[in-house]
Scaffold this motif. Sequence first.
Motif, PDB file in Angstrom:
ATOM      1  N   VAL A 229     -24.635  37.074 -31.244  1.00  0.00           N
ATOM      2  CA  VAL A 229     -23.216  37.058 -30.871  1.00  0.00           C
ATOM      3  C   VAL A 229     -23.081  36.872 -29.360  1.00  0.00           C
ATOM      4  N   ILE A 230     -23.932  37.560 -28.600  1.00  0.00           N
ATOM      5  CA  ILE A 230     -23.923  37.391 -27.135  1.00  0.00           C
ATOM      6  C   ILE A 230     -24.249  35.950 -26.775  1.00  0.00           C
ATOM      7  N   TRP A 231     -25.244  35.374 -27.450  1.00  0.00           N
ATOM      8  CA  TRP A 231     -25.592  33.971 -27.203  1.00  0.00           C
ATOM      9  C   TRP A 231     -24.413  33.059 -27.532  1.00  0.00           C
ATOM     10  N   ALA A 232     -23.724  33.353 -28.631  1.00  0.00           N
ATOM     11  CA  ALA A 232     -22.589  32.525 -29.030  1.00  0.00           C
ATOM     12  C   ALA A 232     -21.515  32.513 -27.943  1.00  0.00           C
ATOM     13  N   ALA A 233     -21.346  33.663 -27.268  1.00  0.00           N
ATOM     14  CA  ALA A 233     -20.348  33.753 -26.197  1.00  0.00           C
ATOM     15  C   ALA A 233     -20.720  32.859 -25.014  1.00  0.00           C
ATOM     16  N   VAL A 234     -21.991  32.503 -24.893  1.00  0.00           N
ATOM     17  CA  VAL A 234     -22.442  31.601 -23.828  1.00  0.00           C
ATOM     18  C   VAL A 234     -22.514  30.163 -24.332  1.00  0.00           C
ATOM     19  N   ILE A 235     -22.997  29.984 -25.556  1.00  0.00           N
ATOM     20  CA  ILE A 235     -23.216  28.647 -26.108  1.00  0.00           C
ATOM     21  C   ILE A 235     -21.907  27.890 -26.327  1.00  0.00           C
ATOM     22  N   ILE A 236     -20.927  28.543 -26.927  1.00  0.00           N
ATOM     23  CA  ILE A 236     -19.676  27.856 -27.280  1.00  0.00           C
ATOM     24  C   ILE A 236     -18.941  27.319 -26.049  1.00  0.00           C
ATOM     25  N   PRO A 237     -18.702  28.131 -24.996  1.00  0.00           N
ATOM     26  CA  PRO A 237     -18.041  27.564 -23.809  1.00  0.00           C
ATOM     27  C   PRO A 237     -18.855  26.459 -23.144  1.00  0.00           C
ATOM     28  N   THR A 238     -20.198  26.628 -23.121  1.00  0.00           N
ATOM     29  CA  THR A 238     -21.049  25.605 -22.509  1.00  0.00           C
ATOM     30  C   THR A 238     -20.946  24.284 -23.260  1.00  0.00           C
ATOM     31  N   TYR A 239     -20.957  24.357 -24.564  1.00  0.00           N
ATOM     32  CA  TYR A 239     -20.877  23.144 -25.390  1.00  0.00           C
ATOM     33  C   TYR A 239     -19.558  22.404 -25.157  1.00  0.00           C
ATOM     34  N   TYR A 240     -18.455  23.134 -25.202  1.00  0.00           N
ATOM     35  CA  TYR A 240     -17.152  22.478 -25.051  1.00  0.00           C
ATOM     36  C   TYR A 240     -16.908  22.019 -23.619  1.00  0.00           C
ATOM     37  N   LEU A 241     -17.468  22.721 -22.648  1.00  0.00           N
ATOM     38  CA  LEU A 241     -17.351  22.273 -21.257  1.00  0.00           C
ATOM     39  C   LEU A 241     -18.106  20.963 -21.058  1.00  0.00           C
ATOM     40  N   GLU A 242     -19.315  20.890 -21.615  1.00  0.00           N
ATOM     41  CA  GLU A 242     -20.087  19.646 -21.508  1.00  0.00           C
ATOM     42  C   GLU A 242     -19.394  18.511 -22.252  1.00  0.00           C
ATOM     43  N   LYS A 243     -18.822  18.817 -23.403  1.00  0.00           N
ATOM     44  CA  LYS A 243     -18.123  17.812 -24.195  1.00  0.00           C
ATOM     45  C   LYS A 243     -16.923  17.256 -23.430  1.00  0.00           C
ATOM     46  N   ARG A 244     -16.197  18.143 -22.754  1.00  0.00           N
ATOM     47  CA  ARG A 244     -15.030  17.693 -21.984  1.00  0.00           C
ATOM     48  C   ARG A 244     -15.454  16.867 -20.775  1.00  0.00           C
ATOM     49  N   MET A 245     -16.525  17.287 -20.116  1.00  0.00           N
ATOM     50  CA  MET A 245     -17.021  16.524 -18.970  1.00  0.00           C
ATOM     51  C   MET A 245     -17.460  15.133 -19.394  1.00  0.00           C
ATOM     52  N   LEU A 246     -18.125  15.029 -20.547  1.00  0.00           N
ATOM     53  CA  LEU A 246     -18.561  13.735 -21.062  1.00  0.00           C
ATOM     54  C   LEU A 246     -17.365  12.859 -21.413  1.00  0.00           C
ATOM     55  N   LYS A 247     -16.322  13.470 -21.990  1.00  0.00           N
ATOM     56  CA  LYS A 247     -15.113  12.734 -22.338  1.00  0.00           C
ATOM     57  C   LYS A 247     -14.420  12.186 -21.090  1.00  0.00           C
ATOM     58  N   ASN A 248     -14.347  13.022 -20.034  1.00  0.00           N
ATOM     59  CA  ASN A 248     -13.725  12.586 -18.783  1.00  0.00           C
ATOM     60  C   ASN A 248     -14.525  11.468 -18.134  1.00  0.00           C
ATOM     61  N   LYS A 249     -15.871  11.552 -18.248  1.00  0.00           N
ATOM     62  CA  LYS A 249     -16.731  10.528 -17.681  1.00  0.00           C
ATOM     63  C   LYS A 249     -16.515   9.186 -18.366  1.00  0.00           C
ATOM     64  N   ARG A 250     -16.413   9.227 -19.701  1.00  0.00           N
ATOM     65  CA  ARG A 250     -16.207   8.002 -20.462  1.00  0.00           C
ATOM     66  C   ARG A 250     -14.818   7.404 -20.161  1.00  0.00           C
ATOM     67  N   ALA A 251     -13.822   8.282 -20.020  1.00  0.00           N
ATOM     68  CA  ALA A 251     -12.479   7.799 -19.699  1.00  0.00           C
ATOM     69  C   ALA A 251     -12.438   7.156 -18.317  1.00  0.00           C
ATOM     70  N   LYS A 252     -13.171   7.741 -17.377  1.00  0.00           N
ATOM     71  CA  LYS A 252     -13.239   7.189 -16.024  1.00  0.00           C
ATOM     72  C   LYS A 252     -13.932   5.837 -16.018  1.00  0.00           C
ATOM     73  N   GLU A 253     -15.023   5.714 -16.799  1.00  0.00           N
ATOM     74  CA  GLU A 253     -15.757   4.453 -16.879  1.00  0.00           C
ATOM     75  C   GLU A 253     -14.898   3.381 -17.556  1.00  0.00           C
ATOM     76  N   ALA A 254     -14.118   3.792 -18.550  1.00  0.00           N
ATOM     77  CA  ALA A 254     -13.265   2.833 -19.264  1.00  0.00           C
ATOM     78  C   ALA A 254     -12.150   2.307 -18.368  1.00  0.00           C
ATOM     79  N   SER A 255     -11.617   3.198 -17.523  1.00  0.00           N
ATOM     80  CA  SER A 255     -10.539   2.787 -16.627  1.00  0.00           C
ATOM     81  C   SER A 255     -11.019   1.836 -15.538  1.00  0.00           C
ATOM     82  N   VAL A 256     -12.291   1.987 -15.143  1.00  0.00           N
ATOM     83  CA  VAL A 256     -12.870   1.110 -14.126  1.00  0.00           C
ATOM     84  C   VAL A 256     -13.165  -0.265 -14.740  1.00  0.00           C
TER      85      VAL A 256
END
Length: 256
Positions: A229-256
């Motif tokens: 459960v403690i690991w889940a509290a670290v894993i879940i935010p890390t996963y979604y933060l990385e997912k959002r960063m990747l999404k923003n990166k792809r959006a930035k590349e698409a706009s360029v």
Amino acid sequence: MVLDLFMAITFVLLMNPRVFNGLPFHEMAGLVIAVAILIHIGLNYRWVVNTTKKIFALELPRKTRFSFLLNILLLISMTTVIVSGILISRVVFPNLAIEGNHFVRGIHDLSANMTLALVGLHIGVHWQWIMSTCKKAFKSKEGKWRKGVIASAVLSLAVLAGGMYWISLNVKPSEGDFKPKFAEQNAPSFDEETTGTMPTPPDGEIRDGKFRKERGSNNPLLALLTYFVIWAAVIIPTYYLEKRMLKNKRAKEASV
């Protein structure tokens, strides 16, 4: 994946020194996981060498560089846990134990907690790879579920859970088989028996010739649940933060 799962379960059980037969299991399992870490590094030797050579290269992806630095921190923290554990050993390496080791014990506990957090972060960063690997293991190329593999996995987990529960109920502490050196040295002499005085065990580890009984549950299943459960509290935010960063990166590349 099997080795990583084994390491995760073992490490979680090591976070609670009361599980199974207490200190003997805690120290010997610590040595086992140390060997498992060496095997883990050996299996990823090529990645380690290639990434080390390219660590300062501009074309190296940020995620790869971050993962490499995270692995370095994990190696340092885990090494600290193992070395400090040897220096406060009461079972496997009693001759190497440092007297008055409150400071070393503090380092051991602190590095163990840091390792717990770093492992959670490590899993979160590689969560997509973990899911992809599991998908390949449990699904065929045609997209059909491999029922035999799923049944084997469920059966293995059931046997593991049942085995740990049985051991927690039937395996008793075996301090007499692993009597620490200083327990023998502090055995009462004739004068002590006549005067009624007893030497104080170092760090309060042993009382009346036995390992100190600490408060809390020694149920391994409860320990697994708690720290996962403690690991889940670290894993879940890390996963979604990385997912959002990747999404923003792809959006930035698409706009360029």
